[in-house]
Design an enzyme around this catalytic site. Structure first.
Site, PDB file in Angstrom:
ATOM      1  N   GLY A  13       0.798  -1.217   0.000  1.00  0.00           N
ATOM      2  CA  GLY A  13       0.000   0.000   0.000  1.00  0.00           C
ATOM      3  C   GLY A  13       0.833   1.271   0.000  1.00  0.00           C
ATOM      4  O   GLY A  13       0.582   2.192  -0.782  1.00  0.00           O
ATOM      5  N   GLY A  15       4.054   1.730  -0.831  1.00  0.00           N
ATOM      6  CA  GLY A  15       4.904   1.858  -2.011  1.00  0.00           C
ATOM      7  C   GLY A  15       4.109   2.269  -3.236  1.00  0.00           C
ATOM      8  O   GLY A  15       4.504   3.170  -3.988  1.00  0.00           O
ATOM      9  N   PHE A 113     -14.467   0.695  16.119  1.00  0.00           N
ATOM     10  CA  PHE A 113     -13.266  -0.116  16.305  1.00  0.00           C
ATOM     11  C   PHE A 113     -12.682   0.208  17.662  1.00  0.00           C
ATOM     12  O   PHE A 113     -12.985   1.250  18.249  1.00  0.00           O
ATOM     13  CB  PHE A 113     -12.254   0.213  15.196  1.00  0.00           C
ATOM     14  CG  PHE A 113     -11.869  -0.975  14.350  1.00  0.00           C
ATOM     15  CD1 PHE A 113     -12.823  -1.724  13.693  1.00  0.00           C
ATOM     16  CD2 PHE A 113     -10.532  -1.342  14.210  1.00  0.00           C
ATOM     17  CE1 PHE A 113     -12.462  -2.816  12.909  1.00  0.00           C
ATOM     18  CE2 PHE A 113     -10.167  -2.427  13.436  1.00  0.00           C
ATOM     19  CZ  PHE A 113     -11.128  -3.161  12.783  1.00  0.00           C
ATOM     20  N   GLN A 233       3.355  -5.179  18.402  1.00  0.00           N
ATOM     21  CA  GLN A 233       1.997  -5.572  18.786  1.00  0.00           C
ATOM     22  C   GLN A 233       1.794  -7.076  18.578  1.00  0.00           C
ATOM     23  O   GLN A 233       2.113  -7.601  17.512  1.00  0.00           O
ATOM     24  CB  GLN A 233       0.978  -4.803  17.940  1.00  0.00           C
ATOM     25  CG  GLN A 233      -0.461  -5.101  18.333  1.00  0.00           C
ATOM     26  CD  GLN A 233      -1.429  -4.110  17.709  1.00  0.00           C
ATOM     27  OE1 GLN A 233      -1.780  -4.222  16.537  1.00  0.00           O
ATOM     28  NE2 GLN A 233      -1.846  -3.127  18.483  1.00  0.00           N
ATOM     29  N   HIS A 235      -1.053  -9.987  18.529  1.00  0.00           N
ATOM     30  CA  HIS A 235      -2.500 -10.174  18.419  1.00  0.00           C
ATOM     31  C   HIS A 235      -2.886 -11.433  19.194  1.00  0.00           C
ATOM     32  O   HIS A 235      -2.260 -12.472  19.020  1.00  0.00           O
ATOM     33  CB  HIS A 235      -2.904 -10.299  16.956  1.00  0.00           C
ATOM     34  CG  HIS A 235      -4.355 -10.076  16.715  1.00  0.00           C
ATOM     35  ND1 HIS A 235      -5.303 -10.992  17.111  1.00  0.00           N
ATOM     36  CD2 HIS A 235      -5.026  -9.047  16.159  1.00  0.00           C
ATOM     37  CE1 HIS A 235      -6.497 -10.519  16.787  1.00  0.00           C
ATOM     38  NE2 HIS A 235      -6.357  -9.343  16.206  1.00  0.00           N
ATOM     39  N   LEU A 245      -4.388 -15.033  11.212  1.00  0.00           N
ATOM     40  CA  LEU A 245      -5.153 -14.218  12.145  1.00  0.00           C
ATOM     41  C   LEU A 245      -6.625 -14.618  12.197  1.00  0.00           C
ATOM     42  O   LEU A 245      -7.262 -14.813  11.170  1.00  0.00           O
ATOM     43  CB  LEU A 245      -5.048 -12.760  11.689  1.00  0.00           C
ATOM     44  CG  LEU A 245      -5.651 -11.719  12.602  1.00  0.00           C
ATOM     45  CD1 LEU A 245      -4.811 -11.600  13.864  1.00  0.00           C
ATOM     46  CD2 LEU A 245      -5.723 -10.375  11.897  1.00  0.00           C
ATOM     47  N   GLU A 248     -10.646 -10.119  15.588  1.00  0.00           N
ATOM     48  CA  GLU A 248     -11.224  -9.705  16.847  1.00  0.00           C
ATOM     49  C   GLU A 248     -12.746  -9.788  16.823  1.00  0.00           C
ATOM     50  O   GLU A 248     -13.401  -9.852  17.863  1.00  0.00           O
ATOM     51  CB  GLU A 248     -10.814  -8.239  17.084  1.00  0.00           C
ATOM     52  CG  GLU A 248     -10.535  -7.884  18.504  1.00  0.00           C
ATOM     53  CD  GLU A 248      -9.562  -6.701  18.579  1.00  0.00           C
ATOM     54  OE1 GLU A 248      -8.357  -6.937  18.367  1.00  0.00           O
ATOM     55  OE2 GLU A 248     -10.008  -5.577  18.833  1.00  0.00           O
ATOM     56  N   ARG A 281      -5.900  -5.707  23.230  1.00  0.00           N
ATOM     57  CA  ARG A 281      -5.089  -6.794  22.682  1.00  0.00           C
ATOM     58  C   ARG A 281      -3.939  -7.198  23.591  1.00  0.00           C
ATOM     59  O   ARG A 281      -3.659  -8.388  23.769  1.00  0.00           O
ATOM     60  CB  ARG A 281      -4.516  -6.382  21.320  1.00  0.00           C
ATOM     61  CG  ARG A 281      -5.551  -6.390  20.227  1.00  0.00           C
ATOM     62  CD  ARG A 281      -4.961  -5.917  18.917  1.00  0.00           C
ATOM     63  NE  ARG A 281      -6.009  -5.915  17.882  1.00  0.00           N
ATOM     64  CZ  ARG A 281      -5.817  -5.548  16.627  1.00  0.00           C
ATOM     65  NH1 ARG A 281      -4.627  -5.152  16.219  1.00  0.00           N
ATOM     66  NH2 ARG A 281      -6.802  -5.573  15.765  1.00  0.00           N
ATOM     67  N   HIS A 346       2.240  -9.307  15.340  1.00  0.00           N
ATOM     68  CA  HIS A 346       1.280  -8.800  14.369  1.00  0.00           C
ATOM     69  C   HIS A 346       1.742  -7.525  13.665  1.00  0.00           C
ATOM     70  O   HIS A 346       1.534  -7.358  12.466  1.00  0.00           O
ATOM     71  CB  HIS A 346      -0.049  -8.533  15.088  1.00  0.00           C
ATOM     72  CG  HIS A 346      -1.166  -8.134  14.181  1.00  0.00           C
ATOM     73  ND1 HIS A 346      -1.532  -8.885  13.077  1.00  0.00           N
ATOM     74  CD2 HIS A 346      -2.012  -7.066  14.203  1.00  0.00           C
ATOM     75  CE1 HIS A 346      -2.555  -8.284  12.471  1.00  0.00           C
ATOM     76  NE2 HIS A 346      -2.846  -7.187  13.121  1.00  0.00           N
ATOM     77  N   ARG A 381      -0.453   0.554  18.367  1.00  0.00           N
ATOM     78  CA  ARG A 381      -1.245   0.982  17.219  1.00  0.00           C
ATOM     79  C   ARG A 381      -2.707   0.621  17.411  1.00  0.00           C
ATOM     80  O   ARG A 381      -3.033  -0.496  17.805  1.00  0.00           O
ATOM     81  CB  ARG A 381      -0.745   0.309  15.943  1.00  0.00           C
ATOM     82  CG  ARG A 381      -1.586   0.654  14.718  1.00  0.00           C
ATOM     83  CD  ARG A 381      -1.074   0.005  13.460  1.00  0.00           C
ATOM     84  NE  ARG A 381      -1.205  -1.437  13.438  1.00  0.00           N
ATOM     85  CZ  ARG A 381      -2.326  -2.093  13.110  1.00  0.00           C
ATOM     86  NH1 ARG A 381      -3.437  -1.421  12.815  1.00  0.00           N
ATOM     87  NH2 ARG A 381      -2.358  -3.405  13.096  1.00  0.00           N
TER      88      ARG A 381
END
Lengths: 624, 290
Positions: A13, A15, A113, A233, A235, A245, A248, A281, A346, A381
Site C-alpha cells: 500500500g 509503495g 473499532f 503488537q 495479536h 489471524l 477480533e 489486545r 502482528h 497501534r
C-alpha cells in the site's frame, strides 16, 4: 544501470501510493519489489481505514484517540497529519473505484473499532487491505508506472561521509530473482523504502514470509536510526500452526476464551473483570500466555476460542470467513469444536526514523508504511490506523521525493542537539558487527571484507554513478562469496534459531534476563552467519540466496528490537517488562533510537513531541 | 553443491527424532511417470506419521535438473499441515534449492497455486490430511516452468492488463468535498465476488480453451472486466467500451462453459457465470445498436 527520478522499494500500500504520488508530481518513477505488487502483505489487512469522514466526527478526535492509543509516544505533528489527511486520501480510494461497504443511501459505511471515540473505520468487507492493494495497483497500471517485480533490493547506494546526516542516497542495488542479474538503479531525486514489517524476526507471526525487515536493515546499516523498535503488537488470536489471524470480530460477537481446564480465564483468573475477552489486545495476549506458562494451556501451547454457542446461523451470517480460515489453515471446524489460538506477532510500531514528509536523516532517502516510524503509533497501534498511514505517508513521501513543497517538517531526524545518549543498562554482549577487530577476511555480515568497510577509503563519493557502481560491485562480490562456499551453515537453521529466541524471550512478556538471553542468542546467530553458504548453485530464481540475504537483515532488525526492549525500563503500550510495571512519564516520554554507527550500535533518545498545532496532548492514564 | 540427492544436515540427525525419521526418506529422484510408491509410511519412522510428497524439479541452469524429474520428500505430519507447510519443511530441512513462490500463507497473496494431485490448488489452503498419498506437487500446467514449481506469470499478467483493469470515471466529485460516488448495496453485492480475485492463475491453468488459444483473455481477466463493467459507478459509455474489449475474437465467446475455472478458483468466484453474463450483456448492447 537503470535510471529514474524516484525509485520506490516495495509495492504494498505505501509503495504503490508513493509511486502514484511521485508520478503525479511529474517524476519519472519506478517500483522495485521482491514480489509482484498484488502479492504484497497489505492484502492481508482485514479491518479498515480510520478517517473522520462524517459530520459529527472530526480529525481532532481521531488525533486524540490515536495519541491516547499510542500511550503518549506518538509525535503530535505525525498524528495530526495522519488524522487531517486521512479523509481526503480515503475518499480518493473511493474515487479510484475501491469497493467499500455501503449504507442504504449509497454512501461508504463506517464502523466502530477499538479505542475509537467515533465509528470512523471505513471498510470493504473483512478484506479491506486486499481491495486497497488491488485498487492501488490498478492505478499504477493505469498510469503506466514501471514496475520491476521480483527484483530483490540488496542494498542502498549512498555517499560515505562520516556523519549519516551528511550522506546522500543515490540509488539501490537489486537483483533480478528470475535471472540472477545484479544491477544498479540510479535515483536522481529519491529512494523511498516501503518494505513493510519485520514480523519474520519472530517464530509465530501473522506476517507473511516476505516480511523480513529488508528496508529496516539496509537503512540502518546506511546510517539511519531505527526508532522505538521494542514496540511490537501481539495479536491474541492467531492460529497456532500458521499464525493466521482470527479476527477480533469473533470475540466482538461473543466468542469465549477457555483454558485447558475449561475455565473462562479472562474472568475466572481475574485478568479483566469488566471487559473479559474484549479487553485490549495486549491484556488478552498476556492473559493467554500466563495460562500457558502456569500449565493451563491446551497442549502446553495455546488456549481455545469457542464460538459454537453463537449458533450456526449467526456464525454463517457474520463470521463465515473465520470458518474458512480455521478449516483451511488449522483443519478445525469452528461449528463443532473450539478453535485453538495463541498470541502472534502482528505489527511493528517502530521502524526507520522519518519526519512527517517521509524523509530520513540521509538526503534523498525516504521511508513510508510499516517499515517507517514517523511516529504515528507510538507504543501501541489502534486497529484501523495502519492503512491510513500507508496512504497518507506514502503519498507525502512520494510527493516530497518528486520535489513538491510540503512545508518544513517539525519532526527532527538523525543524531543531533536534541538527543540524549546515556543508558545505564548493561548489555550482555557487544551488539553490531561481528567483523570488527578481526582480520579473517570475512566481514561482519558474512560478505567480503570490503562490504563492511565500505566507508574505509575515506573518500567522498560525490559521483552518484560511481557510488552505485561500487555498491553493485560489493553485492556481486558478496553473492560470489556466498555461492562459492560449499560448506558451513544454511540460513534456515540460523533463521529458526533467531525466530525461536525472539518468540521465547522478546515476546509478550519480557524480563531483563530473558531479553539478555535473546541478545546472546542473536549474537550467536550473527557469528554463525559468518559461515553461511548458499547451497543452490543456480542463478535462476535462487530463493536460497534471497533468503540468505533476508536472514542477515532479520538478525540486524531482531537485535534492535531486543536492545530497545532491554533499555526501556518501563511498561508502556505493548512493551511490558517484569521488573518495571509502570509507565514512567518523567523518564520515558522519549523515543528509543538505535543507529548502526559503522557496526558499533549506538543507543540514544529523542523527546516525544506532545505539542500539536493548537494544543498539547497531556498524558493521561490509558484506560478504556 | 549437487541438488540431485539432497542430504539432511548430518550434525542434526542424531539429536532430532523427527529429523531422523525423515533422514532416510529422501529417495533417489524418480522421473515423471515412473513407478510411484503407493505406501506413505516410512518404515524408519517410529510413529508412521510422515507423508510422502513427490515434487517436480527442473532448473535449466543446473545440469542434474535440466531433465525434469520428481524428488521424494518424507515430511513429518503435524495436525493442520498444509501442502505449503510440507514443501517449506522439505526445503528448509532437506534441500534448500527446492524453489516455489509463497508469501502470505493465508490465501490472499495468490503466489502458491500449484498442481497438486492433478488439480490446481493454493498450497497454503490445501490440508495434507485431505489428500491421497503420495502427494504429487507440480507447477501449474500450461505455463512455462522457470524452475521447480515456479512458472512464468508474465502471460497471465499481460492478459489481466489487456482488459484495462482500472476504474474509469472522469467525473468524480471534488476531492475536498469528501463526497463519494454513490453505489447501492445491491450493486456492491453484485461485484463483490468478482473483486475477490487474487491473481493466482489457477483458473487460467485449468482452462482448456486458454491452453489451445494463447490469445484467449482467460477467466481471470474476463472476471476483472466484469468487475468494472458491472460497477454502476462507471458511466454507460465506459461499460460499452469494456464490452467491446471482451467480445473480441479471443474474448468471452471462446468460453465453452466447461466450468473448470470455477471449480478450481480458491476464492469461489463464479467465473463461468460472470463470463456468460458478459456474453448476454454484449448481445444486448449489440441489439441496441441495431
Amino acid at each position: 544501470m537503470y535510471e529514474h527520478d524516484v525509485i520506490v522499494v516495495g509495492a504494498g500500500g505505501a509503495g504503490l501510493r508513493a509511486a502514484i504520488a511521485a508520478h503525479e508530481a511529474g517524476a519519472d518513477t519506478a517500483i522495485v519489489s521482491k514480489l509482484h505488487p498484488v502479492r504484497s502483505h497489505t492484502g492481508a489487512a482485514e479491518g479498515g481505514i480510520n478517517a473522520a469522514l462524517q459530520e459529527g466526527d472530526d480529525w481532532e478526535l481521531h488525533a486524540y484517540d490515536t495519541m491516547k492509543g499510542s500511550d503518549y509516544l506518538g509525535d503530535a505533528p505525525a498524528v495530526e497529519t495522519l488524522a487531517q489527511d486521512a479523509p481526503e486520501d480515503t475518499m480518493r480510494l473511493e474515487h479510484w473505484g475501491m469497493p467499500f461497504s455501503r449504507e442504504e443511501d449509497g454512501r461508504v459505511s463506517q464502523r466502530p473499532f477499538g479505542g475509537l471515540s467515533y465509528p470512523r473505520t471505513t471498510y470493504a468487507g473483512a478484506e479491506t487491505g486486499h481491495h486497497l492493494l488491488h485498487v492501488m495497483y490498478e492505478q499504477v497500471v493505469k498510469r503506466g508506472i514501471q514496475v520491476y517485480d521480483e527484483w530483490y533490493v540488496m542494498n542502498l547506494a549512498t555517499s560515505d561521509e562520516p556523519n549519516p546526516k551528511d550522506r546522500e542516497c543515490h540509488g539501490v542495488v537489486a537483483y533480478d530473482v528470475q535471472s540472477g542479474q545484479i544491477e544498479g538503479f540510479k535515483a536522481n531525486q529519491g529512494v523511498i523504502l516501503a518494505t513493510g514489517g519485520p514480523g519474520q524476526a519472530f517464530d509465530h507471526t501473522t506476517n507473511a514470509v516476505s516480511c523480513t525487515g529488508d528496508g529496516h536493515a539496509i537503512a540502518y546499516r546506511a546510517g539511519v536510526p531505527l526508532e522505538d523498535m521494542e514496540f511490537i503488537q501481539f495479536h491474541p488470536t492467531s492460529l497456532p500452526s500458521t499464525g493466521v489471524l482470527i479476527s477480533e470480530g469473533v470475540r466482538g460477537e461473543g466468542g469465549i476464551l477457555y483454558n485447558e481446564d475449561g475455565e473462562r480465564f479472562m474472568f475466572e483468573h481475574g485478568y479483566a473483570n469488566n471487559a473479559g475477552e474484549l479487553a485490549s489486545r495486549d491484556v488478552v495476549s498476556r492473559a493467554e500466555l500466563t495460562e500457558v506458562n502456569e500449565g493451563r494451556g491446551v497442549n502446553d501451547e495455546y488456549v481455545h476460542l469457542d464460538m459454537r454457542h453463537l449458533g450456526e446461523e449467526r456464525i454463517l451470517d457474520r463470521l463465515e470467513n473465520i470458518l474458512h480460515l480455521a478449516e483451511d489453515f488449522e483443519g478445525v471446524d469452528g461449528l463443532v469444536e473450539p478453535m485453538p489460538v495463541k498470541p502472534g506477532q502482528h505489527y511493528a510500531m517502530g521502524g526507520i526514523e522519518t519526519d512527517e514528509n517521509g524523509q530520513t536523516c540521509i538526503s534523498g532517502l525516504y521511508a513510508a508504511g510499516e517499515c517507517a516510524c514517523v511516529s504515528v503509533h507510538g507504543g501501541n497501534r489502534l486497529g484501523g490506523n495502519a492503512l491510513p498511514e500507508l496512504i497518507v505517508f506514502g503519498k507525502r513521501a512520494g510527493r516530497h521525493a518528486a520535489g513538491d513543497d510540503l512545508g518544513e517538517p517539525q519532526i527532527k531526524t538523525g543524531y543531533g542537539n536534541d538527543v540524549e545518549d546515556e543508558t545505564d543498562v548493561e548489555l550482555p554482549v557487544t551488539p553490531g558487527s561481528a567483523g570488527i577487530g578481526t582480520d579473517d577476511g570475512v566481514a561482519a555480515d558474512g560478505g567480503p571484507r570490503s562490504a563492511s568497510d565500505a566507508r574505509s577509503d575515506g573518500g567522498i563519493a560525490t559521483d552518484a554513478a560511481g557510488a552505485i557502481e561500487r555498491a553493485v560491485e560489493r553485492e556481486r562480490e558478496r553473492v560470489d562469496r556466498l555461492m562459492d562456499r560449499d560448506t558451513g551453515i544454511q540460513h534456515a537453521e540460523i533463521r529458526q534459531k533467531l525466530q525461536t529466541a525472539m518468540t521465547d524471550y522478546v515476546n509478550v512478556f519480557r524480563t531483563e534476563e530473558g531479553v539478555k538471553k535473546a541478545l546472546r542468542i542473536i549474537r550467536e546467530c550473527r557469528e554463525e552467519y559468518q559461515d553461511v553458504y548458499v547451497d543452490d548453485p543456480s542463478r535462476t530464481f535462487n530463493t536460497d540466496l534471497q533468503q540468505t540475504y533476508e536472514t542477515r537483515n532479520l538478525i540486524d532488525v531482531a537485535e534492535t528490537i531486543a536492545l530497545g526492549a532491554l533499555v526501556r525500563t518501563e511498561f508502556r503500550g505493548a512493551h511490558w517488562r517484569a521488573e518495571h510495571q509502570e509507565r514512567k512519564d518523567e523518564e520515558w516520554l522519549k523515543h528509543t533510537l538505535i543507529s548502526w554507527n559503522g557496526g558499533k550500535p549506538d543507543i540514544f533518545y529523542r523527546p516525544v513531541i506532545l505539542e500539536g498545532d493548537e494544543k498539547t496532548y497531556e498524558p493521561k492514564v490509558r484506560s478504556y | 553443491m549437487s541438488t540431485q540427492q539432497p542430504e539432511p544436515e548430518s550434525q542434526e540427525a542424531p539429536t532430532d527424532p523427527e529429523f531422523q525419521g525423515a533422514e532416510s526418506s529422501v529417495d533417489e529422484a524418480e522421473r515423471s511417470g515412473g513407478d510411484i510408491d503407493q505406501t506413505a509410511a516410512d518404515p524408519t519412522d517410529l510413529e508412521g506419521e510422515t507423508v510422502l510428497i513427490k515434487v517436480f524439479r527442473y532448473d535449466p541452469e543446473v545440469e542434474a535438473k535440466q531433465e525434469p524429474r520428481f524428488d521424494d520428500f518424507h515430511v513429518p505430519f503435524t495436525k493442520g499441515m498444509t501442502a505449503l507447510d510440507a514443501v517449506i519443511y522439505a526445503r528448509d530441512q532437506y534441500d534448500s534449492s527446492l524453489t516455489f513462490r509463497h508469501s502470505c500463507r493465508q490465501a490472499v497473496c495468490g503466489s502458491d497455486a500449484f498442481f497438486i494431485n492433478g488439480k490446481q490448488r493454493l498450497a497454503c489452503k490445501t490440508q495434507i490430511a485431505e489428500l491421497e498419498q503420495p502427494i504429487r506437487i507440480e507447477p501449474l500446467p500450461h505455463q512455462e516452468v522457470v524452475k521447480d514449481l515456479v512458472v512464468d506469470m508474465d502471460h497471465f499478467y499481460d492478459q489481466m492488463h489487456a482488459v484495462e483493469p482500472y476504474f474509469q470515471n472522469e467525473e468524480t466529485p471534488a476531492i475536498e468535498d469528501l463526497e463519494e460516488q454513490r453505489q447501492s448495496r445491491e450493486n456492491r453485492e453484485k461485484i463483490k465476488m468478482s473483486t475477490r480475485c487474487i491473481w493466482c492463475g489457477a483458473c487460467m491453468s485449468s482452462c482448456n480453451i486458454a491452453a489451445g488459444d494463447n490469445e484467449y483473455l482467460g477467466p481471470a481477466a474476463i472476471n476483472k472486466a466484469y468487475r468494472f463493467a458491472m460497477d454502476d459507478r462507471e458511466p454507460e459509455e465506459i461499460k460499452e467500451h469494456r464490452l467491446r474489449i471482451v467480445e473480441q475474437e479471443h474474448g468471452v465467446w471462446r468460453c465453452q462453459t466447461q466450468f473448470s475455472c470455477t471449480e478450481v478458483c480458491p476464492k469461489d468466484i463464479p467465473l463461468t457465470e460472470h463470463i456468460q453474463e458478459l456474453k448476454r450483456e454484449a448481445v444486448k448492447k449489440n441489439l441496441k445498436f441495431w
